[in-house]
Design a protein around this motif. Structure first.
Motif, short mmCIF file in Angstrom:
data_model
loop_
_atom_site.label_atom_id
_atom_site.label_comp_id
_atom_site.label_asym_id
_atom_site.label_seq_id
_atom_site.Cartn_x
_atom_site.Cartn_y
_atom_site.Cartn_z
N MET A 133 39.82 36.86 6.82
CA MET A 133 40.89 37.09 7.78
C MET A 133 41.73 35.83 7.98
N LYS A 134 43.03 36.03 8.07
CA LYS A 134 43.93 34.90 8.34
C LYS A 134 44.49 34.94 9.75
N ASN A 135 44.53 36.15 10.33
CA ASN A 135 45.16 36.32 11.64
C ASN A 135 44.28 37.18 12.54
N ILE A 136 44.06 36.70 13.77
CA ILE A 136 43.25 37.46 14.72
C ILE A 136 44.08 37.76 15.96
N ILE A 137 44.15 39.04 16.31
CA ILE A 137 44.78 39.46 17.57
C ILE A 137 43.66 39.77 18.55
N TRP A 138 43.60 38.97 19.60
CA TRP A 138 42.50 39.07 20.56
C TRP A 138 42.90 39.85 21.81
N ASP A 139 42.00 40.70 22.27
CA ASP A 139 42.06 41.14 23.66
C ASP A 139 41.62 39.95 24.51
N PHE A 140 41.90 39.99 25.80
CA PHE A 140 41.58 38.83 26.65
C PHE A 140 40.38 39.09 27.55
N ASP A 141 40.54 40.00 28.53
CA ASP A 141 39.46 40.26 29.49
C ASP A 141 38.26 40.90 28.81
N GLY A 142 37.11 40.27 28.97
CA GLY A 142 35.89 40.83 28.39
C GLY A 142 35.72 40.52 26.92
N THR A 143 36.69 39.81 26.34
CA THR A 143 36.60 39.44 24.93
C THR A 143 36.61 37.92 24.78
N LEU A 144 37.70 37.29 25.17
CA LEU A 144 37.75 35.83 25.16
C LEU A 144 37.19 35.24 26.45
N PHE A 145 37.58 35.85 27.57
CA PHE A 145 37.12 35.37 28.88
C PHE A 145 36.23 36.41 29.54
N ASP A 146 35.15 35.94 30.16
CA ASP A 146 34.21 36.82 30.85
C ASP A 146 34.71 37.04 32.28
N THR A 147 35.71 37.89 32.42
CA THR A 147 36.34 38.13 33.72
C THR A 147 35.70 39.26 34.50
N TYR A 148 34.81 40.03 33.88
CA TYR A 148 34.26 41.19 34.58
C TYR A 148 33.47 40.85 35.84
N PRO A 149 32.70 39.76 35.89
CA PRO A 149 32.03 39.44 37.16
C PRO A 149 33.00 39.31 38.32
N GLN A 150 34.14 38.66 38.09
CA GLN A 150 35.14 38.51 39.14
C GLN A 150 35.83 39.84 39.45
N MET A 151 36.06 40.64 38.43
CA MET A 151 36.70 41.94 38.63
C MET A 151 35.81 42.87 39.44
N VAL A 152 34.53 42.92 39.09
CA VAL A 152 33.59 43.79 39.82
C VAL A 152 33.44 43.32 41.26
N ASN A 153 33.31 42.00 41.45
CA ASN A 153 33.19 41.46 42.80
C ASN A 153 34.42 41.78 43.64
N SER A 154 35.59 41.70 43.03
CA SER A 154 36.84 42.01 43.74
C SER A 154 36.89 43.49 44.12
N PHE A 155 36.36 44.33 43.25
CA PHE A 155 36.31 45.77 43.54
C PHE A 155 35.37 46.05 44.71
N LEU A 156 34.24 45.35 44.73
CA LEU A 156 33.30 45.50 45.85
C LEU A 156 33.94 45.07 47.16
N LEU A 157 34.63 43.93 47.14
CA LEU A 157 35.29 43.43 48.34
C LEU A 157 36.38 44.39 48.82
N ALA A 158 37.08 45.00 47.86
CA ALA A 158 38.12 45.97 48.21
C ALA A 158 37.52 47.19 48.89
#
Length: 217
Positions: free
Chosen positions: A1-26
């Motif tokens: 492969m020469k080119n990679i198109i990345w998703d961000f949340d849950g792929t490059l950055f582990d953002t789900y802990p913050q997302m789930v916590n924010s959902f709980l707070l909401a």
């Protein structure tokens, strides 16, 4: 492969802990007690489906206004998500890929301001050639329009380009664009058949794969 198109949340950055916590707070803000909430179920819905499906499900279950729940979630998530970090070995993978002449891109539904704060805070902005985010004028995944845009504008070889993401919609977007696909599933939570060309559970193995694929070329 020469080119990679990345998703961000849950792929490059582990953002789900913050997302789930924010959902709980909401939910708490709307007078739903913690003992009524299954935190892991929220995570499952977000990973297997989307935030919108989680809002739809919990609004119906607790008889809440979905727009108010979304607004409350955004209020907490806007700050919480800035504490997110890249997955283990993601930083070295990205920098190694650049050193080896590969090109990295991002295709995400996250807003541009937050995206760049996270990239800049972790010194990763320079690893990417081009980015399509929530503020770009493209249909959401799995529509392939944004991928096709990245390929055409950056003059990429479609047959040497791969879409990598943690959800089925990422894989479908890549397949719809006629490129290779890789599912990043670190906790084996995706139960639906993805039809991805490759599957990875950690960045170390993904880095080895990219190094080998570069040698093959």
């Amino acid at each position: 492969m020469k080119n990679i198109i990345w998703d961000f949340d849950g792929t490059l950055f582990d953002t789900y802990p913050q997302m789930v916590n924010s959902f709980l707070l909401a939910l708490n803000k709307m007078h739903i007690d913690d003992f009524e909430i299954d935190e892991y179920e929220i995570y499952e819905i977000m990973r297997r489906h989307s935030l919108s499906i989680a809002i739809q499900k919990y609004s119906a279950h607790f008889n809440l206004d979905p727009e108010k729940l979304r607004k409350n979630y955004s209020h907490f998530e806007n700050q919480n998500v800035l504490n997110a970090k890249p997955f283990q070995n993601a930083e070295s993978l990205l920098k190694n890929s650049v050193d080896n002449g590969m090109k990295n891109f991002i295709l995400t539904h996250r807003d541009q301001e937050t995206l760049f704060k996270l990239l800049n805070n972790n010194h990763l902005s320079k690893c990417f050639e081009d980015i399509v985010d929530k503020d770009s004028d493209f249909p959401r995944k799995p529509n392939p329009a944004a991928i096709n845009h990245l390929i055409e504008v950056n003059k990429l070889d479609r047959y040497a380009t791969m879409m990598i993401g943690d959800r089925i919609i990422d894989i479908k977007a890549g397949l719809n664009a006629g490129i290779k696909t890789g599912l990043f599933d670190p906790d084996a939570i995706i139960i639906e058949k993805s039809n991805a060309d490759y599957q990875f559970s950690n960045m170390y193995d993904l880095n080895l794969f990219l190094n080998d694929s570069k040698k093959d070329k």
